[in-house]
Design a protein around this motif. Sequence first.
Motif, mmCIF file in Angstrom:
data_model
loop_
_atom_site.group_PDB
_atom_site.id
_atom_site.type_symbol
_atom_site.label_atom_id
_atom_site.label_comp_id
_atom_site.label_asym_id
_atom_site.label_seq_id
_atom_site.Cartn_x
_atom_site.Cartn_y
_atom_site.Cartn_z
ATOM 1 N N ASP A 105 44.766 33.414 36.504
ATOM 2 C CA ASP A 105 44.800 34.067 37.655
ATOM 3 C C ASP A 105 43.508 34.093 38.582
ATOM 4 O O ASP A 105 42.688 34.774 37.646
ATOM 5 C CB ASP A 105 45.542 35.410 37.531
ATOM 6 N N HIS A 168 44.845 43.679 36.789
ATOM 7 C CA HIS A 168 46.118 43.945 35.774
ATOM 8 C C HIS A 168 45.674 43.028 34.485
ATOM 9 O O HIS A 168 44.842 42.221 34.578
ATOM 10 C CB HIS A 168 47.212 43.260 36.215
ATOM 11 N N CYS A 199 42.457 41.076 34.626
ATOM 12 C CA CYS A 199 42.161 40.306 35.768
ATOM 13 C C CYS A 199 41.556 41.562 36.846
ATOM 14 O O CYS A 199 42.091 42.430 36.921
ATOM 15 C CB CYS A 199 43.357 39.771 36.694
ATOM 16 N N GLU A 201 40.402 42.063 40.647
ATOM 17 C CA GLU A 201 40.659 41.615 41.804
ATOM 18 C C GLU A 201 40.352 42.464 43.318
ATOM 19 O O GLU A 201 41.419 42.831 43.595
ATOM 20 C CB GLU A 201 42.117 40.951 42.061
ATOM 21 N N GLU A 232 38.913 36.966 42.748
ATOM 22 C CA GLU A 232 39.508 37.573 41.661
ATOM 23 C C GLU A 232 39.092 36.564 40.341
ATOM 24 O O GLU A 232 38.984 35.316 40.615
ATOM 25 C CB GLU A 232 41.167 37.412 41.590
HETATM 26 CO CO CO Z 1 45.971 39.097 39.794
#
Ligand code: CO
Length: 260
Positions: A105, A168, A199, A201, A232
């Motif tokens: 991600d 997350h 992650c 972000e 991110e």
């Molecule tokens: Co994310």
Amino acid sequence: MIFIKTEEEIELLKKACDLCSRTLGEVASWVRPGVTTQKLDTVAREFILDNGGHPACLGYHGFPGTLCIEVNEMVVHGFPSNYALREGDIVGTDCVVELNGFHGDSCYTFAVGEIDEKWQKLLDITRQSLYVGIEKALSGNRIGDIGNAVQTFCEKNGMSVVREMCGHGIGRSMHEDPEVPNYGRRGIGPKLKPGMAICIEPMINLGSKNIVIENDGWQCRTKDRKPSAHFEHTLLITEDKPEILTTFSYIEEALEKSKA
Ligand code: CO
Ligand code: MF3
């Protein structure tokens, strides 16, 4: 529950993150005035599929795109559309790739042509705040140390931090525990341990921190319609410094090429 990844799982996570980063590199080569956000989305989807991955956002709780597209005042979860980018816009492209059961991600916010100086500062501060957060992602620290560092840095620079949306954990699912807020107090929340993947972000606004969610339940804009930026990375907590598993280097190469 927070999962500690095994060596095998970490290898798979790295591959998913690399494909995610390369996808954003492809997208970067298309960002210019006149290009529709739908085109960026198609480029991303085809690249992911051609490389054996799966566009994880597409169809996720009904989300209609491969990318979340965040033009100007759009904070997160914008839909690809027939909107053609204009000189002076900023556009965030948030991409989640699933490859061999694991997710990567990453998000990058681009300037479209020449942009306003204040908007450029928003991009610079938001991007820097991501790395300020990453520096705190050390084994033994707590989740709150990350958010506190991001918030302190952004507010010191006159920007505000969106509260409703968080980073997350990530792995076999796109969203795992823990939540990773971009604000808060030091020393609170779960303790970071080697083998956790998270992650970070930051979603940072030039004006007030308030956002409005559209009736579609997805698209979030700033309440004051001033611009918002979003960067991110996916990273792995280690015994030592965090290992950043996604990279902006493919994006930077593409941007250099399109300047030339
Ligand atoms: Co994310
Ligand atoms: N990076 C975004 C997030 O972590 C991507 C999710 S978009 C969704 O929330 F459409 F899949 F929800």
